[in-house]
Design an enzyme around this catalytic site. Structure first.
Site, short mmCIF file in Angstrom:
data_model
loop_
_atom_site.label_atom_id
_atom_site.label_comp_id
_atom_site.label_asym_id
_atom_site.label_seq_id
_atom_site.Cartn_x
_atom_site.Cartn_y
_atom_site.Cartn_z
N GLU A 1 25.44 17.37 -25.18
CA GLU A 1 25.91 16.33 -24.08
C GLU A 1 26.97 15.26 -24.97
OE1 GLU A 1 23.23 13.19 -22.44
OE2 GLU A 1 21.55 14.73 -23.21
N HIS B 1 23.49 4.00 -18.55
CA HIS B 1 22.27 4.28 -17.71
C HIS B 1 22.63 3.78 -16.24
CE1 HIS B 1 19.61 4.47 -21.34
NE2 HIS B 1 20.05 5.55 -21.14
N HIS C 1 13.57 14.07 -21.45
CA HIS C 1 13.62 13.94 -22.98
C HIS C 1 12.30 14.69 -23.43
CE1 HIS C 1 16.67 10.38 -22.48
NE2 HIS C 1 17.23 11.64 -22.20
N ARG D 1 31.29 12.31 -19.78
CA ARG D 1 30.20 13.23 -20.41
C ARG D 1 30.21 14.83 -20.08
NH1 ARG D 1 26.77 9.69 -20.22
NH2 ARG D 1 25.42 10.36 -18.50
N GLU E 1 27.70 17.87 -20.23
CA GLU E 1 26.22 18.12 -20.57
C GLU E 1 25.85 19.47 -20.37
OE1 GLU E 1 23.07 15.23 -19.23
OE2 GLU E 1 21.79 16.06 -21.04
N ASP F 1 19.13 19.15 -16.89
CA ASP F 1 19.60 17.91 -17.24
C ASP F 1 21.35 18.39 -17.31
OD1 ASP F 1 20.48 15.60 -17.85
OD2 ASP F 1 19.43 15.51 -20.02
N ASP G 1 25.36 12.88 -13.56
CA ASP G 1 24.48 13.24 -14.56
C ASP G 1 23.20 13.40 -13.82
OD1 ASP G 1 22.52 13.63 -16.46
OD2 ASP G 1 22.98 12.03 -17.79
N TYR H 1 33.66 7.02 -23.90
CA TYR H 1 33.47 5.95 -22.76
C TYR H 1 34.50 4.80 -23.30
CZ TYR H 1 29.46 8.83 -22.38
OH TYR H 1 28.30 9.74 -22.32
N HIS I 1 19.17 16.17 -26.92
CA HIS I 1 17.50 16.07 -26.91
C HIS I 1 17.07 17.30 -26.51
CE1 HIS I 1 17.78 15.54 -22.76
NE2 HIS I 1 19.04 14.65 -22.68
N ASP J 1 0.70 -1.22 0.08
CA ASP J 1 -0.13 0.01 -0.05
C ASP J 1 0.81 1.38 0.16
OD1 ASP J 1 0.77 -0.29 2.55
OD2 ASP J 1 -1.17 -0.46 3.47
N HIS K 1 26.06 7.39 -28.29
CA HIS K 1 24.73 8.23 -28.06
C HIS K 1 24.74 9.54 -28.89
CE1 HIS K 1 26.40 11.18 -25.00
NE2 HIS K 1 26.65 9.96 -24.58
N1 GLY Z 1 20.10 12.37 -17.96
C1 GLY Z 1 19.25 11.81 -19.25
C2 GLY Z 1 20.18 12.25 -20.29
O1 GLY Z 1 21.02 12.89 -20.31
O2 GLY Z 1 19.64 12.02 -21.50
MN MN Z 2 20.47 14.66 -21.43
MN MN Z 3 21.79 13.98 -18.66
#
Ligand code: GLY
Ligand code: MN
Ligand code: MN
Length: 461
Positions: free
Chosen positions: A408, A243, A365, A429, A431, A271, A260, A412, A358, A36, A354
């Site tokens: 971003e 991820h 996103h 990374r 971003e 982000d 991140d 890697y 975005h 619950d 990647h």
């Molecule tokens: N944190 C998700 C991205 O960077 O797209």
């Molecule tokens: Mn992002």
């Molecule tokens: Mn991100």
């Protein structure tokens, strides 16, 4: 709450669905976590965009004449003792500026009446489980009354497309909220960087969750409701797991940490990613890769401006990263060939898999077509160099002032044959969040530095 903002959005939606159209939009469902205990409720972004109303179990109906009707939880003294305040349908019109409001328990009774005489019914396709059958039920109920003069809509349209276009360009109110969200997140990154170096200087054991706690503390203390997505706090080799989530990994002296993380503020996401040396000082190989990613980000930033295509920053990034991979020996010229070959055959994909950005907005996103609406007929087919798949592509979206996107790039490096050992397990990374302007873009997340020297300086204490 600023009713006028939401009213203007509903008026614009009414214009888009046509005078005889009707749009139906539920907020998000409540989600059970276990037994619950529920997950913390988060409104549906489309619903909130049009209503500014954050209670669960609510629906909004907008008709083409510009009228809006809200369905919401009824006042209930006993439930409010347990679950908290409910605005209730009696207060909703004054509170939200909607024209009418009913209890959500009256939805099935009211919807056939609202649908009567409309030519098209708009609702979000494939986003709310069971919504299609709810609409079917209301249409069926209306049809059963055709002998008494009822008229059923003949067309069903996806509401997402219309709302996506509206949400893609952020108004001044949205931009201001996003600037503030990014500032809070930048402060959180600074705090996590400083804590890492400080704890290591003091000889303490540092774990990823220590840094995650700093982020959360800073988000909440500035009024952010929650993180905009699950924070990534990845120490050492964990940074190569795209991820990865903040866990209990050991933050080791001499390794990098990739964070991140961004807060959500009043419905808007930020982000940000920063990668920094756990102890505050980059090693030679770390710095070489870091500076390459930073240079590729600078190229992407320079390519971000009104009139450019959404894909331009990505292409600028790929060019710089690929050249750097050749220069640093991550890729062997004798095997992969020239810069053009690396790009054409996507050899860079081994270390950069990647996209460079975005849309960012209410959703991290965010919604919005990545193809240019005026050019969707202009299709091309090409064979993907890596997978051999045939891909259809259409011209990318042309950037306009007020669109918000992330920039971003990353690298890697997983151990593999021929990859210099000094770079193994390094994941980087960087971003930032950018508002497109006429002449370029405004980076709203730069209150936390990106320059390697500046990061070292702030981590010195
Ligand atoms: N944190 C998700 C991205 O960077 O797209
Ligand atoms: Mn992002
Ligand atoms: Mn991100």
């Amino acid at each position: 709450m600023n009713q006028a903002i939401y009213q203007a959005r509903r008026t614009e939606l009414a214009r888009r669905i046509g005078p005889q159209g009707i749009a139906i939009l539920p907020t998000a469902p409540e989600q059970q976590r276990n037994r619950d205990a529920d997950f913390l409720f988060r409104h549906d972004s489309y619903f909130y965009y049009l209503s500014g109303f954050a209670e669960p179990k609510a629906w909004l109906v907008v008709t083409g004449d510009g009228r809006s009707t809200l369905f919401c939880n009824p006042k209930d003294v006993e439930r409010e003792i347990w679950d908290g305040f409910r605005a209730g349908p009696e207060a909703a019109p004054a509170l939200l500026g909607v024209d009418a409001a009913f209890s959500v328990n009256d939805l099935d009774a009211q919807m056939p009446r609202l649908l009567d005489g409309r030519d098209a019914v708009w609702f979000p396709f494939a986003t709310h489980q069971g919504l299609e059958s709810r609409v079917d039920g209301w249409l069926g109920s209306l049809r059963s009354r055709v002998r008494f003069g009822a008229l059923t809509p003949e067309t069903q349209r996806d509401l997402c497309g219309a709302l996506d276009e509206m949400r893609l360009v952020k108004d001044v109110h949205e931009q201001a909220t996003m600037r503030r969200a990014a500032q809070i997140s930048a402060g959180a990154h600074i705090r996590a960087m400083r804590l890492s170096a400080q704890m290591l200087r003091e000889g303490k054991e540092v774990r990823e969750y220590h840094l995650d706690a700093e982020l959360l503390h800073e988000f909440r203390r500035h009024g952010s409701q929650y993180p905009a997505y699950g924070s990534i706090v990845a120490a050492g080799a964990n940074a190569c797991v795209l991820h990865y989530r903040a866990d209990e990994g050991l933050v080791r002296d001499g390794e990098l940490v990739l964070i991140d993380a961004g807060c959500e503020l009043d419905g808007y996401a930020s982000d940000i990613t920063r990668t920094f040396p756990a102890n505050g000082k980059f090693s030679g190989p770390q710095r070489a890769l870091y500076d390459l990613v930073l240079a590729s980000q600078a190229a992407a930033v320079a390519a971000t401006q009104a009139g450019a295509r959404f894909t331009d920053p990505h292409e600028a990034t790929v060019k710089v990263l690929s050249q750097g991979m050749l220069d640093l020996g991550l890729l062997d010229k004798n095997k992969v060939g020239s810069l053009e070959d690396v790009i054409e055959k996507r050899a860079y994909f081994q270390f950069y898999m990647h996209r460079t950005g975005h849309w960012l907005g209410m959703d991290v996103h965010d919604c919005g077509a990545y193809t240019e609406p005026s050019e969707i007929g202009n299709k091309t087919e090409r064979r993907d160099a890596l997978t051999g798949e045939t891909l259809i592509s259409r011209p990318a979206r042309i950037l306009r002032p007020g669109m918000v996107l992330t920039i971003e790039p990353g690298l890697y490096v997983r151990p593999a044959e021929g990859v210099p050992e000094q770079f193994h397990h390094i994941g980087i990374r960087i971003e930032d969040d950018a508002i497109v302007t006429d002449s370029g873009c405004e980076l709203i997340s730069r209150d936390v530095p990106v320059d390697a020297d500046a990061i070292e300086a702030l981590m010195r204490g």
